[in-house]
Design an enzyme around this catalytic site. Structure first.
Site, PDB file in Angstrom:
ATOM      1  N   GLU A   7      42.734  34.773 -30.618  1.00 38.19           N
ATOM      2  CA  GLU A   7      41.744  33.810 -30.185  1.00 38.19           C
ATOM      3  C   GLU A   7      40.510  34.022 -31.070  1.00 38.19           C
ATOM      4  OE1 GLU A   7      40.591  34.040 -26.049  1.00 38.19           O
ATOM      5  OE2 GLU A   7      39.040  32.512 -26.359  1.00 38.19           O
TER       6      GLU A   7
ATOM      7  N   ARG B 266      49.654  48.132 -25.742  1.00 37.56           N
ATOM      8  CA  ARG B 266      48.539  47.940 -26.656  1.00 37.56           C
ATOM      9  C   ARG B 266      48.050  49.291 -27.147  1.00 37.56           C
ATOM     10  NH1 ARG B 266      45.011  44.277 -24.796  1.00 37.56           N
ATOM     11  NH2 ARG B 266      43.130  45.140 -25.677  1.00 37.56           N
TER      12      ARG B 266
ATOM     13  N   LYS C 113      37.274  42.888 -27.143  1.00 34.53           N
ATOM     14  CA  LYS C 113      36.381  41.979 -27.868  1.00 34.53           C
ATOM     15  C   LYS C 113      35.106  41.708 -27.075  1.00 34.53           C
ATOM     16  CE  LYS C 113      39.606  39.013 -29.353  1.00 34.53           C
ATOM     17  NZ  LYS C 113      40.152  37.766 -29.890  1.00 34.53           N
TER      18      LYS C 113
HETATM   19  P1  ATP Z   1      40.421  41.235 -25.614  1.00 32.40           P
HETATM   20  O1  ATP Z   1      40.088  42.350 -26.578  1.00 32.40           O
HETATM   21  O2  ATP Z   1      39.205  40.549 -25.128  1.00 32.40           O
HETATM   22  O3  ATP Z   1      41.395  41.671 -24.567  1.00 32.40           O
HETATM   23  P2  ATP Z   1      42.502  40.242 -27.229  1.00 32.40           P
HETATM   24  O4  ATP Z   1      42.328  41.405 -28.128  1.00 32.40           O
HETATM   25  O5  ATP Z   1      43.662  40.139 -26.336  1.00 32.40           O
HETATM   26  O6  ATP Z   1      41.172  40.092 -26.410  1.00 32.40           O
HETATM   27  P3  ATP Z   1      43.529  38.098 -28.832  1.00 32.40           P
HETATM   28  O7  ATP Z   1      42.814  37.383 -29.899  1.00 32.40           O
HETATM   29  O8  ATP Z   1      44.177  37.295 -27.779  1.00 32.40           O
HETATM   30  O9  ATP Z   1      42.419  38.973 -28.156  1.00 32.40           O
HETATM   31  O10 ATP Z   1      44.585  39.080 -29.483  1.00 32.40           O
HETATM   32  C1  ATP Z   1      45.534  38.604 -30.409  1.00 32.40           C
HETATM   33  C2  ATP Z   1      46.775  39.419 -30.331  1.00 32.40           C
HETATM   34  O11 ATP Z   1      46.495  40.790 -30.572  1.00 32.40           O
HETATM   35  C3  ATP Z   1      47.403  39.312 -28.963  1.00 32.40           C
HETATM   36  O12 ATP Z   1      48.773  39.067 -29.120  1.00 32.40           O
HETATM   37  C4  ATP Z   1      47.165  40.658 -28.343  1.00 32.40           C
HETATM   38  O13 ATP Z   1      48.221  41.002 -27.497  1.00 32.40           O
HETATM   39  C5  ATP Z   1      47.081  41.579 -29.557  1.00 32.40           C
HETATM   40  N1  ATP Z   1      46.221  42.730 -29.270  1.00 32.40           N
HETATM   41  C6  ATP Z   1      44.959  42.697 -28.832  1.00 32.40           C
HETATM   42  N2  ATP Z   1      44.488  43.933 -28.614  1.00 32.40           N
HETATM   43  C7  ATP Z   1      45.481  44.783 -28.936  1.00 32.40           C
HETATM   44  C8  ATP Z   1      45.621  46.216 -28.912  1.00 32.40           C
HETATM   45  N3  ATP Z   1      44.641  47.015 -28.530  1.00 32.40           N
HETATM   46  N4  ATP Z   1      46.807  46.741 -29.313  1.00 32.40           N
HETATM   47  C9  ATP Z   1      47.805  45.935 -29.716  1.00 32.40           C
HETATM   48  N5  ATP Z   1      47.742  44.599 -29.751  1.00 32.40           N
HETATM   49  C10 ATP Z   1      46.598  44.020 -29.360  1.00 32.40           C
END
Ligand code: ATP
Ligand code: MG
Length: 567
Positions: free
Chosen positions: A37, A264, A274
């Site tokens: 996003e 994650r 984020k």
């Molecule tokens: P927020 O940090 O606010 O939870 P987000 O990191 O989920 O937001 P996205 O832009 O939706 O934001 O993330 C894009 C992709 O990266 C998604 O498929 C998410 O699952 C993956 N992702 C995000 N954070 C992690 C993480 N810490 N480890 C692995 N994958 C991640």
């Protein structure tokens, strides 16, 4: 997870699934996607997801799409879109022509919403947000049906069209799926498909007054693109039944992607959210998204972290189904491993103390040879200038040496790297009693750093010429948070006040002044790895410390990946 398992490349449960699907001919081409996003910059957690999605596609000869999940124009900006593209490329991946946006599908998603209404599977709800929340129920209690749930198809179609046309203010009504308000899975209690939002979208401008929810857009976008393996993080496991409901209930859906969830990445001393990263930037706790203390890819790039080190790190931590927290030392170890191989060696004095070699002729100087890399003769040598006045590191002198201190102290002899043996004869202090200069003598017979009489010294220290060296500001970074598991809800209280140390009076070998705009990190001998910062301008050199030399991870043999931690 043992280190051996973690470092065995190429095998994890996702890759096993992909292999089995190909073997069984369920798919012929593997299609994955990375779906950020655009509401912030990418961080090291995203790097895990990028390496997994692009990596799987590459390894199995398929393709990986980059898709922006741009369904919330109030939080999304072009700056983030540009930064994300740059960061994915920097990490070493390429989506080719497969760049997509959820907004590409807004019209199709809308048409499907009308179809759901016509099938009696969606309705317009006029309840306020508070009423909807109250009627949603809890984990232990079922929800209550909305009084608007049984509207006629015609009324629903009319209202949705007028929502689209912009007739109603923000929040006046929503479109919901008609599933089951008593479902044990709260995601299935008539989730919102569309909300009214009069906002300017980075790509569609003011064309839309309603926007699809993430849950409604995500799975269908995957279906439109023919994604074979929708890989996402564990928190979406409970959303999967909803995604499947959409795919099963929308007529003419082009494909039915399968979702697989992985754990994650969590890192000690780091927050990967984020929301929190946005607040750190907004409230000025850091200088920006690319502040080298940030866990963002932009911050890491500025700090001098090679993309190869990030890829190695991700490979090492592996892909698992249980949440865990990885020690930041393991990441730093991966950075050091890459830099140790490639980074040229230089000498730099971060906190200078002046040394005068009393028996070295005034006005004279000479050039000595220094090797650029101890393990790679092909990188050659360079000349460094030695003279009567030098700088050494303040820490390399102790007036009253403690036991085991083998560097400079009154009467003690040490080796100056690549140069001569010197002996400290006298300590000069200012009126405040602080040491401001050392008067030393050198032994001309020890040129190159060894004594012909076989005499040994126990300490070797780095130095630079006082007249030949160049001034620089060196920024040393420490972790942004004090505690190993910082609390995202209360992060401001945990900020480390010493996360940035500015050493304004450092002195560097002159060769480092010309490396000015080259971002390739170098090793400052005995200190760590450093790279030039973009704040460097004519007349002002600025260096960042990428990482220190001390490696705590290498000493730890097995599992440093601690047990389950729920986010
Ligand atoms: P927020 O940090 O606010 O939870 P987000 O990191 O989920 O937001 P996205 O832009 O939706 O934001 O993330 C894009 C992709 O990266 C998604 O498929 C998410 O699952 C993956 N992702 C995000 N954070 C992690 C993480 N810490 N480890 C692995 N994958 C991640
Ligand atoms: Mg997300």
């Amino acid at each position: 997870m043992s280190v051996a398992e973690a470092t065995t490349p190429g095998r994890d449960f996702i890759r096993d699934i992909v292999q089995a699907d190909l073997d069984a001919k369920r798919h012929t081409t593997v299609v994955t996607r990375f779906p950020p996003e655009p509401n912030g910059y990418l961080h090291i957690g995203h790097a895990k997801s990028i390496c997994l999605n692009f990596g799987v596609a590459e390894e199995f000869g398929g393709r990986c799409h980059l898709r922006f999940d741009d369904t919330n124009p109030t939080k999304e900006e072009q700056e983030y879109i540009d930064a994300i593209e740059k960061d994915v490329r920097w990490l070493g991946f390429d989506w080719g022509k497969h760049l997509y946006h959820a907004s590409d599908y807004f019209e199709q998603l809308y048409q499907w919403a009308e179809d759901l209404i016509r099938d009696g599977k969606a309705y317009v709800d006029d309840q306020s947000q508070d009423e909807m929340r109250m009627n949603r129920g809890t984990l232990t209690e079922p929800g209550r049906n909305s009084p608007f749930r049984d509207r006629s198809v015609d009324e629903n179609l009319d209202l949705l069209r007028r929502m689209r046309a912009g007739e109603f203010p923000n929040g006046a009504r929503v479109l919901r799926a008609k599933i089951d308000m008593a479902s044990g899975n709260i995601n299935l209690r008539d989730p919102v498909l569309y909300r009214i939002l009069h906002a300017n979208h980075p790509r569609t401008g003011t064309k839309w007054s309603i926007y699809p929810s993430y849950d409604y857009a995500h799975g269908q976008s995957d279906a439109i693109e023919g994604i074979t393996h929708s890989i996402c993080t564990l928190e979406f496991e409970d959303h999967r039944p909803l995604y499947d409901w959409f795919l099963d209930n929308i007529k003419g859906i082009p494909s039915h992607p399968h979702q697989y969830e992985f754990a994650r990445l969590n890192l000690t001393y780091t927050i990967l959210s984020k929301r929190v990263l946005t607040l750190l930037v907004r409230d000025g706790h850091v200088s920006g998204w690319d502040d080298p203390r940030m866990p963002t890819l932009a911050g890491m790039r500025r700090r001098g972290v090679p993309p190869e080190a990030l890829r190695d790190f991700v490979k090492r931590i592996g892909v698992a189904k249980a949440n865990s927290t990885v020690d930041i030392a393991m990441f730093e170890h991966a950075v050091r491993e890459v830099l140790n191989k490639g980074a040229q060696r230089r000498m730099a004095v971060l906190r200078p103390l002046k040394v005068v070699i009393e028996n070295y002729p005034d006005g004279q100087s000479e050039e000595l040879d220094a090797v650029n890399h101890p393990d790679d003769p092909a990188l050659g040598t360079r000349k460094i200038r030695f003279g009567r006045e030098l700088y050494v590191e303040r820490d390399d002198f102790m007036e009253n040496p403690v036991k085991g201190f083998f560097r400079l102290s009154p009467g003690k002899e040490v080796r100056l790297r690549y140069a001569y043996f010197v002996t400290c004869r006298e300590v000069v202090k200012n009126t405040a009693g602080e040491v401001i200069e050392l008067r030393c003598t050198y032994d001309p017979a020890t040129r190159g750093g060894d004594a012909p009489d076989g005499r040994k010294v126990r300490g070797t220290i780095h130095w630079v010429s006082a007249t030949d060296s160049v001034p620089a500001e060196v920024r040393v970074y420490n972790s942004l948070f004090n505690s190993p598991n910082p609390d995202a809800a209360n992060f401001a209280a945990d900020l480390n006040p010493n996360s940035l140390e500015v050493l304004a009076g450092a002195r560097l070998e002159p060769s480092l002044a010309t490396s000015g705009n080259s971002p390739a990190p170098v090793q400052f001998e005995r200190q760590g790895y450093f790279c030039t910062d973009p704040d460097t301008k004519p007349g002002k050199l600025v260096f960042n410390r990428t990482v220190g030399l001390r490696d705590t991870w290498a000493k730890v043999s097995a599992a440093k990946v601690s047990g389950a931690k729920t986010a």
